[in-house]
Design a protein around this motif. Sequence first.
Motif, mmCIF file in Angstrom:
data_model
loop_
_atom_site.group_PDB
_atom_site.id
_atom_site.type_symbol
_atom_site.label_atom_id
_atom_site.label_comp_id
_atom_site.label_asym_id
_atom_site.label_seq_id
_atom_site.Cartn_x
_atom_site.Cartn_y
_atom_site.Cartn_z
ATOM 1 N N MET A 1 0.895 -1.362 -0.055
ATOM 2 C CA MET A 1 -0.211 0.227 0.090
ATOM 3 C C MET A 1 0.907 1.057 -0.064
ATOM 4 S SD MET A 1 -3.201 1.016 0.013
ATOM 5 C CE MET A 1 -4.109 2.456 0.334
ATOM 6 N N GLY A 2 0.616 2.242 -0.987
ATOM 7 C CA GLY A 2 1.461 3.324 -0.917
ATOM 8 C C GLY A 2 0.903 4.332 0.268
ATOM 9 N N SER A 3 2.032 5.059 0.409
ATOM 10 C CA SER A 3 1.905 6.199 1.454
ATOM 11 C C SER A 3 1.794 7.658 0.906
ATOM 12 C CB SER A 3 2.913 6.060 2.561
ATOM 13 O OG SER A 3 4.126 6.154 2.033
ATOM 14 N N GLY A 4 1.906 7.669 -0.719
ATOM 15 C CA GLY A 4 2.018 8.964 -1.155
ATOM 16 C C GLY A 4 0.686 9.751 -1.095
ATOM 17 N N PRO A 5 0.764 10.746 -1.976
ATOM 18 C CA PRO A 5 -0.669 11.589 -2.325
ATOM 19 C C PRO A 5 -1.683 10.746 -2.947
ATOM 20 C CG PRO A 5 1.358 12.916 -3.070
ATOM 21 C CD PRO A 5 1.940 11.372 -2.613
ATOM 22 N N ASN A 6 -2.900 11.007 -2.437
ATOM 23 C CA ASN A 6 -3.861 10.590 -3.104
ATOM 24 C C ASN A 6 -4.342 11.010 -4.440
ATOM 25 O OD1 ASN A 6 -4.467 9.247 -0.597
ATOM 26 N ND2 ASN A 6 -5.750 10.890 -0.027
ATOM 27 N N VAL A 7 -4.420 10.116 -5.218
ATOM 28 C CA VAL A 7 -4.701 10.670 -6.870
ATOM 29 C C VAL A 7 -6.107 10.167 -7.212
ATOM 30 C CG1 VAL A 7 -3.867 10.523 -9.113
ATOM 31 C CG2 VAL A 7 -2.324 10.966 -7.520
ATOM 32 N N ALA A 8 -6.933 10.918 -7.687
ATOM 33 C CA ALA A 8 -8.250 10.325 -7.863
ATOM 34 C C ALA A 8 -8.271 9.687 -9.319
ATOM 35 C CB ALA A 8 -9.150 11.383 -7.753
ATOM 36 N N VAL A 9 -8.951 8.712 -9.851
ATOM 37 C CA VAL A 9 -8.992 8.138 -11.198
ATOM 38 C C VAL A 9 -10.459 7.909 -11.258
ATOM 39 C CG1 VAL A 9 -8.348 6.183 -12.484
ATOM 40 C CG2 VAL A 9 -6.749 6.938 -10.616
ATOM 41 N N PHE A 10 -10.817 8.915 -12.199
ATOM 42 C CA PHE A 10 -12.341 8.735 -12.490
ATOM 43 C C PHE A 10 -12.369 7.705 -13.916
ATOM 44 C CE2 PHE A 10 -16.445 10.131 -14.643
ATOM 45 C CZ PHE A 10 -17.298 10.099 -13.489
ATOM 46 N N GLY A 11 -13.292 6.764 -13.433
ATOM 47 C CA GLY A 11 -13.464 5.608 -14.400
ATOM 48 C C GLY A 11 -12.369 4.791 -14.025
ATOM 49 N N ALA A 12 -12.165 4.391 -12.806
ATOM 50 C CA ALA A 12 -11.095 3.659 -12.185
ATOM 51 C C ALA A 12 -11.340 2.043 -12.857
ATOM 52 C CB ALA A 12 -10.818 3.617 -10.756
ATOM 53 N N TYR A 13 -12.706 1.661 -12.880
ATOM 54 C CA TYR A 13 -13.025 0.296 -13.459
ATOM 55 C C TYR A 13 -12.815 -0.062 -14.640
ATOM 56 C CZ TYR A 13 -17.354 2.630 -13.179
ATOM 57 O OH TYR A 13 -18.127 3.720 -13.417
ATOM 58 N N LEU A 24 -0.275 3.708 -10.602
ATOM 59 C CA LEU A 24 -0.220 4.845 -9.452
ATOM 60 C C LEU A 24 0.267 4.110 -8.259
ATOM 61 C CD1 LEU A 24 -3.671 6.867 -9.951
ATOM 62 C CD2 LEU A 24 -1.127 7.634 -9.849
ATOM 63 N N ARG A 25 -0.233 2.739 -7.825
ATOM 64 C CA ARG A 25 0.285 2.078 -6.739
ATOM 65 C C ARG A 25 1.630 1.725 -6.950
ATOM 66 N NH1 ARG A 25 -4.515 -2.011 -4.361
ATOM 67 N NH2 ARG A 25 -3.173 -1.197 -2.390
ATOM 68 N N GLU A 26 2.056 1.335 -8.259
ATOM 69 C CA GLU A 26 3.598 0.924 -8.315
ATOM 70 C C GLU A 26 4.405 1.944 -8.177
ATOM 71 O OE1 GLU A 26 6.075 -0.620 -11.872
ATOM 72 O OE2 GLU A 26 4.089 -1.496 -11.823
ATOM 73 N N ARG A 27 3.975 3.310 -8.524
ATOM 74 C CA ARG A 27 4.606 4.567 -8.161
ATOM 75 C C ARG A 27 4.728 5.118 -6.765
ATOM 76 N NH1 ARG A 27 6.153 7.016 -13.266
ATOM 77 N NH2 ARG A 27 6.766 8.969 -11.920
ATOM 78 N N GLY A 28 3.724 4.356 -5.791
ATOM 79 C CA GLY A 28 3.816 5.019 -4.356
ATOM 80 C C GLY A 28 2.423 5.931 -4.113
ATOM 81 N N TYR A 29 1.755 5.893 -4.990
ATOM 82 C CA TYR A 29 0.616 7.015 -4.860
ATOM 83 C C TYR A 29 -0.702 6.130 -4.325
ATOM 84 C CZ TYR A 29 2.844 10.685 -7.352
ATOM 85 O OH TYR A 29 3.657 11.741 -7.550
ATOM 86 N N ALA A 294 -2.338 -0.210 -22.359
ATOM 87 C CA ALA A 294 -1.781 -0.306 -21.321
ATOM 88 C C ALA A 294 -0.414 0.898 -21.232
ATOM 89 C CB ALA A 294 -0.857 -1.459 -21.045
ATOM 90 N N VAL A 295 -0.164 1.307 -22.046
ATOM 91 C CA VAL A 295 1.148 2.235 -22.078
ATOM 92 C C VAL A 295 0.386 3.670 -21.791
ATOM 93 C CG1 VAL A 295 1.374 3.057 -24.383
ATOM 94 C CG2 VAL A 295 3.262 2.872 -22.986
ATOM 95 N N SER A 296 -0.945 3.854 -21.900
ATOM 96 C CA SER A 296 -1.387 5.135 -21.594
ATOM 97 C C SER A 296 -1.282 5.362 -20.215
ATOM 98 C CB SER A 296 -2.779 5.260 -22.038
ATOM 99 O OG SER A 296 -2.884 5.220 -23.342
ATOM 100 N N ALA A 297 -1.116 4.313 -19.291
ATOM 101 C CA ALA A 297 -1.117 4.488 -17.884
ATOM 102 C C ALA A 297 0.047 5.127 -17.284
ATOM 103 C CB ALA A 297 -1.188 3.182 -17.069
ATOM 104 N N PRO A 298 1.346 4.564 -17.824
ATOM 105 C CA PRO A 298 2.497 5.206 -17.331
ATOM 106 C C PRO A 298 2.589 6.728 -17.710
ATOM 107 C CG PRO A 298 2.961 3.550 -18.756
ATOM 108 C CD PRO A 298 1.643 3.478 -18.410
ATOM 109 N N LEU A 299 2.091 6.802 -19.002
ATOM 110 C CA LEU A 299 2.094 8.431 -19.936
ATOM 111 C C LEU A 299 1.542 9.403 -18.827
ATOM 112 C CD1 LEU A 299 1.636 7.523 -23.473
ATOM 113 C CD2 LEU A 299 3.664 8.892 -22.397
ATOM 114 N N ALA A 300 0.143 8.757 -18.532
ATOM 115 C CA ALA A 300 -0.680 9.811 -17.650
ATOM 116 C C ALA A 300 0.005 9.705 -16.048
ATOM 117 C CB ALA A 300 -2.223 9.105 -17.303
ATOM 118 N N VAL A 301 0.440 8.793 -15.649
ATOM 119 C CA VAL A 301 0.885 8.788 -14.104
ATOM 120 C C VAL A 301 2.306 9.694 -14.031
ATOM 121 C CG1 VAL A 301 1.698 7.516 -12.276
ATOM 122 C CG2 VAL A 301 -0.184 6.602 -13.387
#
Length: 347
Positions: A1-13, A24-29, A294-301
């Motif tokens: 579980m990350g301990s960084g800032p909260n980042v909202a993801v609309f349409g997370a599912y 985000l979780r991998e990056r600590g958010y 999938a690659v859109s995720a690291p671009l956005a994060v």
Amino acid sequence: MGSGPNVAVFGAYGHTGRFVVAELRERGYVPLLLGRDQDKLLALAQAQPGLAARQASVDDPASLDRALNGAAAVINCAGPFATTAAPLVDAALRAGIPYVDVAAEIEANLDTFAHFAERARASGTVVVPAMAFFGGLGDLLVTTAMRDWTAADEAHIAYGLSSWHPTAGTLAAGAISGQRRGGRRVRYTGGHLEYHDDALSTLEWPFPAPLGPQRVIGEFTMADVVTVPSHLAIPEVRTYMTAKAAADLSAPGAPAPAAVDDRGRSAQTFLVDVLVRSGGTQRHVVVAGQDIYAVSAPLAVEAVDRILTGRTRATGVVSAGAVFDAPDFLRALSSHLSLHIPLDTRG
């Protein structure tokens, strides 16, 4: 579980939203799971222990305000963006937090620039539309190719996709864009967008190895015609798509992406070949990877991370190439993208 800032993801599912949550979780958010469908949110929350799920609707501003409470930024992954982008940008500006989306819809991205530029700039807030494979990546590549040039005659972005199994969101977004255009097509020429009824053309594009020359659809216009001209003086911006991938996209009953690895990526591979020409000199940048969703995720994060850590060059509504150090941004994604920058050539 990350301990960084909260980042909202609309349409997370959604399909891309799940990649963004994982990144985000991998990056600590700490992702805040947002969406319109309460049942899908609860199911996702059960699969993601410890994460908060907040139902919100784009037609209920108060629900968006509650959902963004405590968030350091918001990433909008829920299309069609013609419906979701404006309410989410509006809510982010009320909250005073950065907004990033993965919209490939040309008209929705134009609306974000047109309707929110002044307000976002006045508040010192960063709003980055199209921070995804289409729009953001192309803009970063063209900006990298430009290097010391302040203007160029033409930019060509050729998408070499091995296949294209679209998500339901991609199909819905395409339908809405088609309706907004009245069935016409669009291109960027002479320094402006032009809607037309010309027949699609095909040609051969000389992709480098390992893809090699491929038949492509000419003027298969994507969000790059919004992002690139928003900050670069290039009067002709043209995008191309491999004919095979275009046929997959338009096939009746086209199957959705199917995961083939433990990260949930599909077998789809891509090679993007960018050519920028000024006078008799042309510059290339080539990037390759796996799975455009999938690659859109690291671009956005990566975009959110750079905004929250102050590694930006502008505020307001801005494209990726305008707000970030484009070559450095691409190098930071070396685990997701293979980048090659050839020498200048004459042609």
